[in-house]
Design an enzyme around this catalytic site. Sequence first.
Site, PDB file in Angstrom:
ATOM      1  N   ASP A 331       0.862  -1.173   0.000  1.00 47.09           N
ATOM      2  CA  ASP A 331       0.000   0.000   0.000  1.00 47.09           C
ATOM      3  C   ASP A 331       0.906   1.233   0.000  1.00 47.09           C
ATOM      4  O   ASP A 331       2.119   1.107  -0.039  1.00 47.09           O
ATOM      5  CB  ASP A 331      -0.945  -0.016   1.203  1.00 47.09           C
ATOM      6  CG  ASP A 331      -0.193   0.017   2.540  1.00 47.09           C
ATOM      7  OD1 ASP A 331       1.061   0.000   2.521  1.00 47.09           O
ATOM      8  OD2 ASP A 331      -0.845   0.075   3.594  1.00 47.09           O
ATOM      9  N   ASP A 592      -0.887  -4.147   6.588  1.00 49.23           N
ATOM     10  CA  ASP A 592      -1.004  -4.045   8.046  1.00 49.23           C
ATOM     11  C   ASP A 592      -2.436  -3.839   8.519  1.00 49.23           C
ATOM     12  O   ASP A 592      -2.680  -3.610   9.689  1.00 49.23           O
ATOM     13  CB  ASP A 592      -0.136  -2.892   8.576  1.00 49.23           C
ATOM     14  CG  ASP A 592      -0.574  -1.537   8.035  1.00 49.23           C
ATOM     15  OD1 ASP A 592      -1.473  -1.497   7.162  1.00 49.23           O
ATOM     16  OD2 ASP A 592      -0.024  -0.508   8.477  1.00 49.23           O
ATOM     17  N   ASP A 596      -6.276  -6.978   5.001  1.00 47.75           N
ATOM     18  CA  ASP A 596      -5.115  -7.492   4.263  1.00 47.75           C
ATOM     19  C   ASP A 596      -4.860  -8.980   4.495  1.00 47.75           C
ATOM     20  O   ASP A 596      -3.977  -9.558   3.863  1.00 47.75           O
ATOM     21  CB  ASP A 596      -3.844  -6.715   4.656  1.00 47.75           C
ATOM     22  CG  ASP A 596      -3.832  -5.306   4.095  1.00 47.75           C
ATOM     23  OD1 ASP A 596      -4.185  -5.148   2.915  1.00 47.75           O
ATOM     24  OD2 ASP A 596      -3.471  -4.368   4.825  1.00 47.75           O
ATOM     25  N   ASN A 660      33.975 -38.325  -3.992  1.00 52.25           N
ATOM     26  CA  ASN A 660      34.858 -39.180  -3.186  1.00 52.25           C
ATOM     27  C   ASN A 660      34.218 -40.532  -2.877  1.00 52.25           C
ATOM     28  O   ASN A 660      34.843 -41.583  -3.005  1.00 52.25           O
ATOM     29  CB  ASN A 660      35.214 -38.469  -1.867  1.00 52.25           C
ATOM     30  CG  ASN A 660      36.233 -37.364  -2.069  1.00 52.25           C
ATOM     31  OD1 ASN A 660      36.874 -37.286  -3.120  1.00 52.25           O
ATOM     32  ND2 ASN A 660      36.384 -36.506  -1.075  1.00 52.25           N
ATOM     33  N   ASN A 685      33.737 -38.471   6.640  1.00 46.90           N
ATOM     34  CA  ASN A 685      32.469 -37.753   6.529  1.00 46.90           C
ATOM     35  C   ASN A 685      32.316 -36.699   7.620  1.00 46.90           C
ATOM     36  O   ASN A 685      31.910 -35.560   7.366  1.00 46.90           O
ATOM     37  CB  ASN A 685      31.316 -38.755   6.594  1.00 46.90           C
ATOM     38  CG  ASN A 685      29.976 -38.121   6.301  1.00 46.90           C
ATOM     39  OD1 ASN A 685      29.820 -37.480   5.277  1.00 46.90           O
ATOM     40  ND2 ASN A 685      29.029 -38.277   7.203  1.00 46.90           N
ATOM     41  N   ASP A 689      32.374 -32.572   7.040  1.00 47.08           N
ATOM     42  CA  ASP A 689      31.157 -31.842   7.414  1.00 47.08           C
ATOM     43  C   ASP A 689      31.432 -30.721   8.410  1.00 47.08           C
ATOM     44  O   ASP A 689      30.693 -29.737   8.460  1.00 47.08           O
ATOM     45  CB  ASP A 689      30.121 -32.799   8.032  1.00 47.08           C
ATOM     46  CG  ASP A 689      29.245 -33.448   6.968  1.00 47.08           C
ATOM     47  OD1 ASP A 689      29.122 -32.866   5.877  1.00 47.08           O
ATOM     48  OD2 ASP A 689      28.719 -34.541   7.220  1.00 47.08           O
TER      49      ASP A 689
END
Length: 843
Positions: A331, A592, A596, A660, A685, A689
């Site tokens: 708006d 708001d 709406d 891999n 692993n 990670d």
Amino acid sequence: MLALNQATEEFWTIPPTEILSRLESSSQGLSAAEARRRLSQYGSNLLTPKKRSDTLTLLISQFKSPIILILLFATGLSFFLHDHVNALIILAIVLGSGLLGFWQERGAANAVEKLLAIVQIKATALRDGVTTKVPLQEIVPGDVVLVSAGDVIPGDCLVIESKALYVDEATLTGETYPVGKSVEVTDAEAPLAQRKNVLWMGTHVVSGSSTAVVVHTGKQTEFGKVSERLELRPEETEFERGVGRFGYFLMEVTLMLVIAIFAVNVYLHKPVLDSFLFSLALAVGLTPQLLPAIISINLAHGAKDMAREKVIVKRLASIENFGSMNVLCSDKTGTLTEGVVRLDSALNVDAELSEKVLRYAYINAFYETGFVNPIDEAVRAYREFDMSDYRKLDEVPYDFVRKRLSILVASGGQRFMVTKGALRNVLEVCSSAQAADGEVVAIASVQERIEKHFEEFSGKGCRTLGIAYRDLGSESSITPDHENNMTFLGFLVLFDPLKSDIVETIGLLRRLGVSLKIITGDNRLVAANLGRQIGLTNPQVLTGPDLRRMSTEALVNKIGDVDILAEVEPNQKERIILALRKSGNVVGYMGDGINDASALHAADVSISVDSAADVAKEAADIVLLEKDLRVLVQGVSSGRTTFANTLKYVFMATSANFGNMFSMAGASLFLPFLPLLPKQILLTNLMTDFPEMAIATDSVDSELVEQPRRWDIKFIRKFMLAFGLLSSIFDYLTFGCLLWVLHATVDQFRTGWFVESVVSASLIVLVIRSRKPFFTSRPGKYLLIATLLVVVITLLLPTSPIAGLLDFQPLPFSFLLILAVIVVVYILSAELVKKFFYARVKF
């Protein structure tokens, strides 16, 4: 207290005094202590259980993957077969990986909970006889609550007092228009939609005010009973759907590969348990099991960053859509303008200053008791009048269908109704007009003059309302039906200046690839004037009447070219949002107001402000602490940063790690031994990670923030093939060097392969994290530290005291030198592949 359900059965048939007695409450509400006791007894006022996991549940969830559970079972089997050392090592690595994810997710959950508390919706309740703001989930049966326009109804309530109360019950009953509420008891057989003395949870007040007692909360409400029969889950965002599809794709590849590897290894007469554990370890390596944790961490970090920019994220998944947003609908009042409406003048039919028009406008604004609005505040602030000679008798509140507000007052022996509203809506109920000299003439004789003045005011960017009145003789109450045969009195001319920096802010949004579409109820002339002020040289305007005449298909084709949608009815906003989405846009809607909510629900990203009506704030994914588009600009940038950092983990999981593990699976088919032991695969692993946990803090190149980006599964597949294939090439080069150049023993081969695998997979993140050459794009401090730390630990592990437990062996210098050369060439090759890849594949 009687059993609640029994004591309050068919409560709409019971007078308020009796229901208060049955609930052991009073018109002064509950005491704070009693409210706490009832909250403990009846539970939180929520339709679904609170999603925040407790510590134990969150910890257990880290190990709920089927692959992890099978791996834990296999570890137990190793214990049973007396392979205690290997079993303990595998168990320790699995637990370490789970604890790492738990620690990060727990921190993310705590951070998000603190942010949500900032924009918590509260109800006004009487506690110890004093009006108190109470979080919605803490409302209990017996609470006496006060509601007014814009408020969400906090439970199923019985009306005690009502003042011009209208409630939107569309979410529960499907009723299109607001329903008037009163204190009168309703018949037991009356359908839900006709119980005029009941306020239902999940609905909201459109106008007026009320005092009511809460009878049922949470799942005991009518809305709660419906929710138990329906799956009330928010619609998945595009990114969530993409992650799901990608996860299923990887799981399918992993399952087929693991079964094949296990079968071939058994066929080659390798130890069955080792082959089984090896296959499972490969599955762990292939599966991006940390993806949910990484996404949670990135989103929580993004939410904290956005909070620093005064943007509070209520639904974390919406951050991804926020970054993808390319159209923002908003708006104008308070967003593009200062939001402080000022009265410029009160004019008669001839556009001359009029004391009577101003006084009648003041009477209307002074006695108005519906929702607070800036127009009435502007009228009251412009000039005060003595109201001692006037007495209010009744009111017909403003609503978004009539667009009028009427007040019935008595003064001396006269009773008259003053109506204020949108000019055309006021004119349609007028049969006459009062000229400047006081003469009352037929409305038709001055209609053209009124329209001409209206266009003049609108062309200057002013909002114009109409004022009318009607003598009602001895009437003591009014309804909308009394709004006829009125006398038009004059105009109220109002203005709301633009924000000083709005043109620059809209330019910033445009540079971010976000186009702004203004949706307003103002007439097309006012809206077009505003468009020119904010830099639109020839704004394309579509009006509400135009929308009514257009088919959905025509609107979808047209909407992309429209800059401003003027004279829009509240129920048309949702249609506009849906048309924009159907035309391929990711749409944000900023609203708001009471009207709406439906548009907010329809948008990809729903945005409201902390000062908004409760119903708008409840529907919003994102709440701004300031109603300022500049705040939103910063939020969009933060959302895109979060999106980019999340994809970095996906790229890593689909390139180096996948390459891999794929290479290792292939090598196991022709090597007379397993290329890595299960415990070594799991350690690989875990260590690759570890740096990824710091991705949320990584810096992002500016070009990744400049334009909205969306999840693209095809792009990720191409990325996986390009970089996964490159990784596999260097893996097999490493195998060849270890076997035929260095003539490594089995333990040396595994140690060398472990070192090269972890170091290359860690360093490659620094390459694929950016489209630029890695030496020109500086990574985040924590990501760089974590990566270098993993490299150092990897190099030290073969010489550490625990090397024997892991079956590692110290490597000669010649091994380390050749492995270092392979890693360096791999990094340089990845840079070249990246350059050619992005030149040919667009994202």
